[in-house]
Write a protein that holds these residues in place. Structure first.
Motif, short mmCIF file in Angstrom:
data_model
loop_
_atom_site.label_atom_id
_atom_site.label_comp_id
_atom_site.label_asym_id
_atom_site.label_seq_id
_atom_site.Cartn_x
_atom_site.Cartn_y
_atom_site.Cartn_z
N ARG B 105 0.82 -1.21 0.00
CA ARG B 105 0.00 0.00 0.00
C ARG B 105 0.84 1.24 0.00
O ARG B 105 0.66 2.15 0.79
CB ARG B 105 -0.93 0.01 1.21
CG ARG B 105 -1.95 -1.08 1.11
CD ARG B 105 -2.38 -1.54 2.46
NE ARG B 105 -2.95 -2.87 2.34
CZ ARG B 105 -3.02 -3.71 3.36
NH1 ARG B 105 -2.58 -3.37 4.54
NH2 ARG B 105 -3.53 -4.88 3.19
N PHE B 108 -0.91 4.81 -0.52
CA PHE B 108 -1.58 5.38 0.62
C PHE B 108 -0.57 5.83 1.66
O PHE B 108 -0.73 6.86 2.33
CB PHE B 108 -2.55 4.36 1.20
CG PHE B 108 -3.56 4.95 2.12
CD1 PHE B 108 -4.29 6.06 1.73
CD2 PHE B 108 -3.79 4.40 3.37
CE1 PHE B 108 -5.23 6.62 2.57
CE2 PHE B 108 -4.73 4.97 4.21
CZ PHE B 108 -5.44 6.07 3.81
N ILE B 141 -4.06 13.40 11.59
CA ILE B 141 -4.81 12.29 11.00
C ILE B 141 -3.91 11.39 10.16
O ILE B 141 -3.91 10.16 10.35
CB ILE B 141 -5.98 12.82 10.16
CG1 ILE B 141 -6.85 13.70 11.02
CG2 ILE B 141 -6.78 11.69 9.57
CD1 ILE B 141 -7.78 14.55 10.22
N TYR B 144 -1.87 9.34 12.27
CA TYR B 144 -2.64 8.25 12.86
C TYR B 144 -2.68 7.05 11.92
O TYR B 144 -2.45 5.90 12.32
CB TYR B 144 -4.05 8.73 13.16
CG TYR B 144 -5.02 7.62 13.41
CD1 TYR B 144 -5.01 6.94 14.62
CD2 TYR B 144 -5.91 7.21 12.43
CE1 TYR B 144 -5.87 5.91 14.84
CE2 TYR B 144 -6.77 6.17 12.64
CZ TYR B 144 -6.75 5.52 13.85
OH TYR B 144 -7.59 4.48 14.06
N PHE B 145 -2.93 7.35 10.65
CA PHE B 145 -2.99 6.24 9.70
C PHE B 145 -1.61 5.59 9.55
O PHE B 145 -1.51 4.37 9.45
CB PHE B 145 -3.48 6.74 8.34
CG PHE B 145 -4.95 6.89 8.29
CD1 PHE B 145 -5.76 5.78 8.37
CD2 PHE B 145 -5.53 8.13 8.18
CE1 PHE B 145 -7.13 5.91 8.33
CE2 PHE B 145 -6.90 8.26 8.15
CZ PHE B 145 -7.69 7.16 8.22
N SER B 148 -1.29 3.40 12.51
CA SER B 148 -2.24 2.30 12.69
C SER B 148 -2.17 1.29 11.55
O SER B 148 -2.57 0.15 11.72
CB SER B 148 -3.65 2.85 12.84
OG SER B 148 -4.12 3.30 11.60
N ILE B 149 -1.69 1.71 10.39
CA ILE B 149 -1.67 0.74 9.30
C ILE B 149 -0.29 0.10 9.13
O ILE B 149 -0.17 -1.09 8.95
CB ILE B 149 -2.12 1.41 7.98
CG1 ILE B 149 -3.54 1.92 8.13
CG2 ILE B 149 -2.03 0.40 6.83
CD1 ILE B 149 -4.09 2.56 6.89
N ARG B 155 0.16 -1.59 17.17
CA ARG B 155 -0.07 -0.32 16.50
C ARG B 155 -1.43 0.29 16.80
O ARG B 155 -1.55 1.49 16.97
CB ARG B 155 0.10 -0.48 15.00
CG ARG B 155 -0.80 -1.55 14.42
CD ARG B 155 -0.62 -1.62 12.93
NE ARG B 155 -1.48 -2.60 12.36
CZ ARG B 155 -1.04 -3.76 11.87
NH1 ARG B 155 0.24 -4.03 11.89
NH2 ARG B 155 -1.88 -4.62 11.36
N THR B 156 -2.44 -0.56 16.91
CA THR B 156 -3.77 -0.01 17.11
C THR B 156 -3.85 0.76 18.41
O THR B 156 -4.32 1.90 18.46
CB THR B 156 -4.79 -1.15 17.15
OG1 THR B 156 -4.58 -1.97 16.01
CG2 THR B 156 -6.18 -0.61 17.15
N ILE B 160 -4.34 4.82 18.60
CA ILE B 160 -5.54 5.41 19.21
C ILE B 160 -5.15 6.27 20.41
O ILE B 160 -5.68 7.36 20.62
CB ILE B 160 -6.53 4.30 19.58
CG1 ILE B 160 -7.12 3.74 18.30
CG2 ILE B 160 -7.62 4.84 20.46
CD1 ILE B 160 -8.15 2.69 18.50
N PHE B 163 -3.82 9.47 19.13
CA PHE B 163 -4.85 10.30 18.54
C PHE B 163 -5.72 10.94 19.60
O PHE B 163 -6.03 12.13 19.56
CB PHE B 163 -5.71 9.43 17.61
CG PHE B 163 -6.40 10.21 16.55
CD1 PHE B 163 -5.67 10.95 15.64
CD2 PHE B 163 -7.77 10.21 16.45
CE1 PHE B 163 -6.29 11.67 14.65
CE2 PHE B 163 -8.41 10.93 15.46
CZ PHE B 163 -7.67 11.66 14.56
N ILE B 164 -6.10 10.14 20.58
CA ILE B 164 -7.01 10.69 21.59
C ILE B 164 -6.30 11.72 22.45
O ILE B 164 -6.85 12.79 22.73
CB ILE B 164 -7.60 9.55 22.43
CG1 ILE B 164 -8.56 8.76 21.54
CG2 ILE B 164 -8.32 10.08 23.63
CD1 ILE B 164 -9.20 7.61 22.22
N GLN B 167 -6.03 14.79 20.31
CA GLN B 167 -7.32 15.39 19.96
C GLN B 167 -7.95 16.10 21.14
O GLN B 167 -8.40 17.24 21.02
CB GLN B 167 -8.27 14.29 19.47
CG GLN B 167 -8.14 13.97 18.03
CD GLN B 167 -8.54 15.15 17.17
OE1 GLN B 167 -9.49 15.84 17.48
NE2 GLN B 167 -7.80 15.39 16.10
N VAL B 168 -8.00 15.42 22.26
CA VAL B 168 -8.67 16.03 23.41
C VAL B 168 -7.95 17.30 23.80
O VAL B 168 -8.57 18.34 24.05
CB VAL B 168 -8.72 15.03 24.58
CG1 VAL B 168 -9.23 15.72 25.82
CG2 VAL B 168 -9.61 13.87 24.21
#
Lengths: 318, 487, 481, 102, 146
Positions: B105, B108, B141, B144-145, B148-149, B155-156, B160, B163-164, B167-168
């Motif tokens: 990939r 991407f 973002i 994040y990808f 996570s990918i 990784r997940t 996350i 990101f959280i 973001q917060v």
């Protein structure tokens, strides 16, 4: 105008005469049918068989008060009383004559409609409570039929209401001084007539109790006084229907020379005769035809009639 | 301009990726080269800086959402120019380090990588606060990808968490921005998110404090300073090498940038009051992270903690708020960007060859891959602040500046100069010297890797030997920032 | 009733007429495509009528309905949403057994109800609109009669919605008993003439709010939401989430503004609690879900909470900010939610509803475009920049900060953080490597076109919202003067 | 016969309303629940009539007509659904409808 | 409402009395029959009458969906007719505008009826009857409807 309505004399007199009339109708019907069918009818008990009525009454009182063990007992007893009571109370608003009647009710017409729809309960409940397949089928048929015809029964007489501008039955009668409503409302009359026949489950529209198919329909398991109540209830329904037809379409008590009460009774009597004549002369339709006729012909006809009446009334008034 | 190019490149890369798997990386290289060429123009401008009325140049202005006075307003001063340069350079590094690592990939991946860079460049240039926030989120973002990918085993979770956290905290910042704008509107009757307009907002001390806190938290999470740092080791460890490079090299700098650009100038008084706390956070962070780094057995995790440690210095520097400390912070940012990126790249290379990041499983690498080990040593030393390299200059300036402000904390932070050799050398000791645990053949650097790391070595040395060039570029910006804050 | 009023009602008339046309169409020739086509044409006609009515506003079209810019804007929004849902329904149902022809008819009546709600200024039209909407929804939810879950969802919705309607009616009756007014304006006059708040009126208002809370699935009244969303066909879930809730919210806003109920501080407190509960509870419960539709249900609860925050903020701000954030957020929410459910409905096949999270594993590599669209939708729900959801959230922030609702803002922030987690979870699952075999899909071109349009809107409005903001601003200024 | 005061009328309707609500909550048979719902609607209708007579307006009665219509439609749909449910689940017990959890 | 509350109450009072008398009469009739009637028990009497055949199965049979449908139609149409009642009595006040509205209403009602008709919901024929008539008319589409 309200003077003298609903005192004890009225109540007692009306109730007594209703019972008598209903009872006598049993005899009248049998005699009349017999006449039209070239036979004698009841003629043994009393003069012209008049006492037959009394004999029947006595028999009913002394018959076994039987409630089937497989029935829903409370409902089984309740069912016939419903038809009996609703029909009798339905007479409360009937304008027999000025000063004669139970009450003068502004929504008399609606009251009548309400009472006649209540009577369907008795049939359904009887059919359900009997615990018998014939009864159940009869009850269902009765319910479906009554309910179908009820929809446009109300609509069909709304033309009359438009002409009179009120739901008050006495005022409706008064509004017919210039002419009976049967003339402008002929279509409405026909529809109403058919509807009340179906409502009171009289032959030719007596499919819920069609002997050939369902023995006796919803009252297969009934006997004795409870059966009598259904029976009398039916005659009361005929009488009430005739009275309403007379009130709505034939000018009620209005008429020359004779006293109003007499006029009313005469007209009603003719109405009753007509019901009996119907029974004597017409065959029974098939059930799907009955339903289709109601929904597909009479209901649209009633709606169109209503609309047309409205247009005419409005345009006449400018 | 710069951003559009990157974003456009990102899309092209994606499409090419659909078309042919190998293409996107070339697209990325081309795009970055173009970007680098574009950067020459601003440097020309720097030379003539003396004649300019302010430290800002390269305006780009389009009304965006007039309803709220939001504008698409980009500008650049020396400070942002340096950071953008760093971004572009590290972009090359990241592409290079992903060259062989990312197999599937690709389209991407490079899309995300370039988008991330675009967002970062945007952050460094945005003058409208809303726009700033916009880019701020925009760079998260894709990252994040990336994690996570293409990340590693956990990784997940790491993605996350990353990101959280960000973001917060950034929502807090948004809240603060909005509140600031509203206060500004009460005073002037117009909505504006413009940096320059908002600089002049009069604030009650209490409001200023809360708003400052909103910004501060957002930036310190990103930085990251001590209580908010927990996302970082996870994210760094799990990210693919290219991601780690960007993350450590560039993204952390956005936090520092924000502190420097927004927190202190917008709320000078509140920041001044808050300075001891912030500096304490910085100092504790420096020490704590150094200790933690020492205790790590995972190579990438270790590097991540060194990042936290260095960022502590920046925090101290920014809140000391004098010329030396600020310049020190800037140098530290750049130097750390380079050295951390290099270390992560090395970690990536090692992982690719050894399939492990556990230091304990390495051992004796020097004998197997001497070239690689030498470079590692170089950057480890750079990271611990060997005089003559960029980090030393930065740390020195910071400490020098901070000393005048708060001696105790400065002294505490200076302790790290003792601690950092411990972990850096400990790493070398365990991983590269000692008995060789594996005897199979390990390939050394290939040409691409040599080129990349060579570039980094060069920058690091250059930063250390002649910091004045850099200082000159950022000086006017720092000067004006301090003027703003003192007004 | 003059000609102007008649024209003003044209959009609604067009809808009703179309419903009848569809009905006749079905009776004459049962054909799903035909039904859908007539319905679509009708909605477009109605939209066109909206455009032609626009310049003449405001018109008090009947004692019950006020056609003003506010109403027109939301009717347009609702209709567009309806159109999109219709498109998804077409693809969703076209391969299914059973008589699907009545579906567009019901959609139309539901839309009609929603539109009436948006325009109503009287309790009677309010009530009629609401019920028209609800009753159509009962059937729509239970439309796939062969699916147990749909039936279950429908009866649950029916019962709870019925109860909530009863609450609503009782509340209206109490208000009426005390004030003698069914007009919103009249009630305003009544409230204004009193200093104290009558206990009966207050309890009436509370009952009304409870009823509306049911429909909006705010938290103490949210129990039906997850089950209904899960059981209903995916496009219909989207419809409930958007049109039904949107219309009720529009009405709530109009009611509040025109009766000046903002003066009721206790009421606002109740709302604040409900909003905070919805945000936190919705997000927390969503964390536990493994069913995408359920998850979206809980997320919609949370979103209603956000919306409510903007709404409450209106109480303390006397500027246009009362209406603006709500309008924008609703629009953003509409686009996003319809898109999200649209994706679910595209993925669903007649054999299985695509609502299990496991189904989404590796979607990125199986159907990249669809997954990308879904990702964008989810990011928009989460309020991430570049998407319209972000601008919406920004609006709410601005509104709430303007109103000084710091506590609620904190809830919004915490909620957003929680929300991110489960939205990301879906995205992560989609990006996982899939070992599942490829399943055959029908190519639903209509849905794909719709999804693309929605995505373009989402990104376009997310990046350049000015145009929309201007429209909304004019609506807010003119409409709620 | 004394006049019926508005408070008494409203109290009656409130009582009916609560009865209906209890019915909805306590009954397990779907038909019974539907019936209890009818009670609630009619309680609200009664309240409207009482209120309308207090103000001497026809509005209350109009609302009652609307409520009747709604109730009819609601029951119409409800019965249809109940019928289908009975065919599918062979029970009308509301508690047995728990296919969805979470 | 033309009459004042008092008169209405008085009228209702008479109605209540009348109702009580009627009910009392009913009770007397039933009670009399209960007291006077004979009683006996036998096995065959306690079985449902099914034309002399021993009853088989439960009496609570499942019946055609038509009946449910009809109940629903009735509820709806009867309700609609209530609006027509209101219009009929207020015809003069409503005027031509009211007439138009009512006409629209009736039109919709008729359309709905036509819809029901055409989808076959009002068809009470049995399956065989339908097939017979179809054969006669040799149009088969109608049969497939329901």
């Amino acid at each position: 105008m309200n003077a003298g309505l609903g005192d004890a004399a009225d109540i007692a007199g009306i109730l007594a005469s209703l019972i008598v009339v209903a009872a006598m109708l049993i005899w009248v019907e049998r005699r009349l049918l017999a006449v039209w069918q070239d036979r004698l009818g009841p003629n043994r008990v009393g003069p012209l068989g008049l006492m037959q009525v009394v004999a029947d009454m006595i028999k009913m009182f002394f018959k076994e008060d039987w409630i089937p063990p497989f029935a829903d007992k409370a409902v089984f007893v309740l069912a016939p009383t419903i038809v009996f009571i609703t029909m009798l109370t339905g007479f409360a608003v009937v304008p027999f004559a000025p000063g004669v009647g139970i009450i003068d009710f502004n929504f008399g017409l609606l009251y009548f409609l309400a009472m006649s729809s209540l009577s369907v309960y008795s049939v359904v409940l009887a059919g359900y409570a009997s615990g018998n397949k014939y009864s159940l089928l009869g009850g269902l048929r009765a319910a479906a039929q009554t309910v179908s015809y009820e929809v446009f029964m109300g609509i069909s007489i709304m033309g009359v209401v438009m002409l009179a501008g009120t739901f008050n039955l006495r005022e409706i009668v008064e509004a017919q001084r210039g002419g009976w409503f049967i003339i402008p409302q002929f279509l409405g009359f026909i529809i109403f007539l058919i509807a009340v026949v179906a409502e009171s489950r009289r032959t030719p529209l007596d499919l819920p109790e069609a002997e050939q198919e369902l023995v006796a329909g919803f009252h297969t398991e009934y006997s004795g006084m409870k059966f009598g109540m259904f029976f009398v209830g039916e005659y009361l329904a005929i009488t009430l229907s005739s009275a309403m037809i007379v009130t709505l379409f034939f000018g009620g008590w209005l008429g020359p020379w004779l006293p109003p009460l007499l006029w009313f009774c005469l007209k009603t009597a003719v109405g009753i005769m007509f019901f009996i004549l119907l029974r004597g002369s017409l065959p029974r339709p098939r059930y799907d035809q009955l339903m289709a006729f109601g929904w597909k012909v009479l209901l649209p006809a009633a709606l169109v009639n209503l609309l047309a009446t409205g247009a005419v009334v409005l345009s006449l008034q400018g | 301009m710069l951003i559009c190019l990157l974003q456009l490149g990102a899309f092209i890369a994606w499409f090419f990726g659909c078309w042919r798997p190998g293409a996107p990386r070339w697209v990325a290289i081309v795009v970055l080269t173009l970007e680098a060429l574009l950067l020459i123009f601003p440097y020309r401008a720097v030379e003539s800086i003396g004649s300019l009325p302010s430290a800002w140049f390269g305006y780009f202005y389009v009304p965006w959402i007039p309803r709220f006075g939001i504008e698409f307003y980009l500008a650049m001063d020396g400070f942002s120019l340096l950071l953008i340069t760093l971004t572009v350079v590290l972009g090359f590094i990241a592409v290079s380090s992903s060259w062989a690592e990312i197999k599937h990939r690709q389209g991407f991946f490079y899309f995300n990588l370039l988008s991330c860079l675009a967002g970062t460049v945007g952050v460094f240039m945005a003058i409208d606060l809303f726009l700033f926030f916009f880019f701020w989120e925009l760079m998260i973002i894709p990252m994040y990808f990336l994690i996570s990918i293409w990340g590693h085993e956990d990784r997940t979770y790491a993605a996350i968490k990353f990101f959280i956290f960000t973001q917060v905290s950034s929502l807090l910042m948004l809240l603060a921005i909005v509140a600031l704008v509203l206060i500004h509107r009460e005073a002037t009757g117009v909505y504006s998110f413009g940096y320059f307009e908002l600089l002049n907002t009069g604030l009650s001390p209490e409001a200023a404090f809360w708003l400052m806190l909103g910004f501060f938290i957002a930036f310190t999470v990103k930085l990251p300073a001590l209580p908010f740092h927990t996302w970082l080791p996870d994210a760094h460890t799990q990210a693919p090498t290219g991601g780690s490079v960007i993350l450590a090299g560039v993204m952390l700098k956005t936090g520092a940038y924000g502190l420097l650009r927004f927190v202190v100038p917008l709320f000078p008084d509140a920041a001044h009051q808050f300075a001891p706390v912030a500096m304490a956070m910085g100092a504790i962070g420096v020490l704590y992270a150094a200790v933690m780094a020492f205790a790590q057995s995972d190579l990438k995790r270790l590097i991540a903690y060194t990042s936290v440690s260095h960022m502590g210095f920046i925090l101290i520097g920014v809140f000391s708020w004098n010329g030396a400390a600020l310049q020190g912070a800037v140098i530290t940012m750049l130097a750390h960007g380079v050295s951390a990126a290099a270390l992560f790249m090395i970690a990536g290379i090692l992982q690719k060859r050894l399939h492990t990041r556990e230091i304990g499983n390495m051992g004796g690498l020097w004998s197997v891959v001497p070239g690689l080990s030498a470079v590692t040593l170089f950057f480890a030393l750079a990271s611990l602040g060997l005089p003559g390299l960029g980090n030393f200059i930065g740390e020195f300036l910071v400490l020098q500046g901070a000393f005048g402000v708060n001696r105790i904390l400065t002294a505490a932070a200076a302790l790290v100069l003792v601690l950092s050799p411990l972990y850096a050398l400990g790493m070398m000791q365990k991983g590269f010297y000692g008995p060789c645990s594996r005897h199979d053949f390990l390939p050394g650097f290939n040409r691409r890797e040599w080129a990349t790391l060579g570039l980094l070595v060069f920058i690091s040395v250059w930063l250390g030997l002649s910091p004045q060039a850099v200082l000159n570029v950022s000086a006017p910006a720092m000067q004006s920032a301090m003027e703003v804050a003192e007004r | 009733m003059n000609i102007n009023q008649f024209i003003a009602l044209a959009p609604l008339t067009a809808l009703a007429g179309t419903a009848i046309a569809v009905m006749i169409g079905i009776a004459a020739w049962r054909n799903f495509v035909l039904s859908c086509a007539i319905a679509a044409v009708g909605i477009v006609l109605s939209l066109a009528a909206l455009g032609s009515v626009w310049p003449g506003t405001p018109v008090q079209a009947s004692p019950l309905m006020l056609i003003d810019v506010y109403a027109l804007f939301y009717i347009a929004l609702l209709l567009s949403a309806g159109l999109a849902v219709l498109g998804f329904c077409y693809d969703y149902f076209k391969d299914r057994d059973g008589e699907n022809e009545e579906l567009p008819l019901l959609l139309l009546t539901a839309l009609l109800g929603a539109s009436v709600l948006a325009a109503s200024t009287h309790f009677a039209s309010f009530f009629i609109g609401l019920e028209l909407l609800s009753i159509s929804l009962f059937v729509l939810i239970g439309y796939p009669l062969n699916q147990a879950q749909a039936l279950e969802a429908a009866i649950k919705y029916l019962i709870l919605s019925g109860v909530s309607s009863a609450f609503l009616l009782m509340g209206i009756a109490l208000i009426y008993a005390q004030s003698g007014e069914l007009y919103f304006r009249g009630i305003e006059g009544y409230i204004a003439s009193r200093d104290d708040i009558n206990a009966m009126v207050f309890s009436g208002v509370l009952l009304v709010m409870a009823g509306l809370g049911f429909k909006l699935s705010l938290i103490p009244f949210h129990l039906w939401t997850p089950d209904v969303y899960q059981g209903a066909p995916a496009p219909i879930s989207g419809f409930i989430a958007t049109v039904s809730k949107g219309a009720v919210f529009v009405l709530l806003l109009r009611y509040f503004v025109s009766t000046d109920s903002y003066a009721y501080t206790p009421l606002l407190n109740v709302f604040s609690v409900m909003a905070a509960l919805s945000i936190l509870g919705g997000n927390l419960l969503a964390l536990l879900q493994n069913n995408v539709k359920r998850l979206l249900a809980y997320s919609s609860i949370a979103h209603m909470g956000y919306l409510l925050v903007a709404f409450i903020a209106g109480g303390s701000v006397s500027s246009v900010l009362i209406v603006e954030p709500v309008a924008f957020y609703l629009l953003a929410y509409f686009i996003t939610t319809i898109g999200a459910f649209g994706v679910v409905s595209v993925l669903s096949s007649p054999q299985a509803e695509a609502d299990d999270l496991a189904f989404y594993r590796g979607l990125f590599w199986r159907r990249p475009w669809l997954a990308a669209i879904f990702t964008l939708m989810l990011l928009s729900l989460a309020g991430i920049p570049l998407t319209v959801g972000f601008i919406g959230k920004f609006y709410i922030f601005t509104g709430a900060a303007d109103g000084g609702l710091w506590g609620l803002l904190l809830a919004v922030i915490v909620g957003s953080g929680l929300g991110l987690y489960y939205y990301l979870r879906i995205i992560v699952v989609m990006s996982m490597d899939a070992e599942t075999v490829k399943t055959g899909f029908t190519q639903d071109w209509l849905s794909n076109v719709l999804l693309t349009v929605l995505t373009i809107l989402l990104v376009w409005l997310g990046i350049y919202p000015s145009l929309l903001v201007n429209i909304i601003q004019s609506v807010s200024y003119d409409g709620m003067a | 016969m004394s006049e019926i005061s508005i408070e008494q009328g409203l109290l009656l309707s409130a009582a009916l309303f609560v009865l209906g609500l209890i019915g909805v909550l306590a009954r397990r048979n779907l038909i019974m629940i539907l019936m209890a719902m009818e009670v609630m609607f009619n309680a609200a209708g009664l309240a409207f009539i009482v209120a309308g007579s207090r103000w001497g307006q026809a509005d209350g009665q109009i609302m009652f007509l609307l409520i009747l219509t709604l109730a009819a439609a609601e029951v119409g749909v409800g019965l249809g659904l109940v019928l289908q449910i009975f065919r599918r689940f062979h029970t009308l017990d509301a508690d047995s409808l728990n296919g969805m959890r979470g | 409402m033309q009459s004042s509350e008092a008169i209405l109450a008085n009228d209702l009072f008479q109605l209540i009395i009348y109702f009580c008398v009627v009910t009392a009469m009913t009770v007397v009739m039933l009670g009399g029959a209960y007291l006077l009637g004979q009683r006996h028990r036998s096995k065959t009497v306690d079985e449902p009458f099914e034309s002399g055949i021993v009853a088989a199965g439960d009496a609570h049979i499942r019946f055609s969906v038509q009946f449910y449908l009809l109940a629903i139609f009735f509820v709806i149409f009867d309700m609609e007719s209530v609006f027509l009642f209101a219009w009929a009595v207020a015809l003069q006040e409503a005027g031509w505008l009211g007439f138009i509205e009512a006409a629209v209403f009736i039109g919709v009602l008729l359309t709905a009826l036509m819809y029901l008709w055409l989808i076959g919901a009002l068809d009470w024929r049995t399956c065989r009857q339908r097939i017979d008539s179809c054969n006669r008319r040799s149009t088969e589409e109608r049969c497939i409807g329901l």
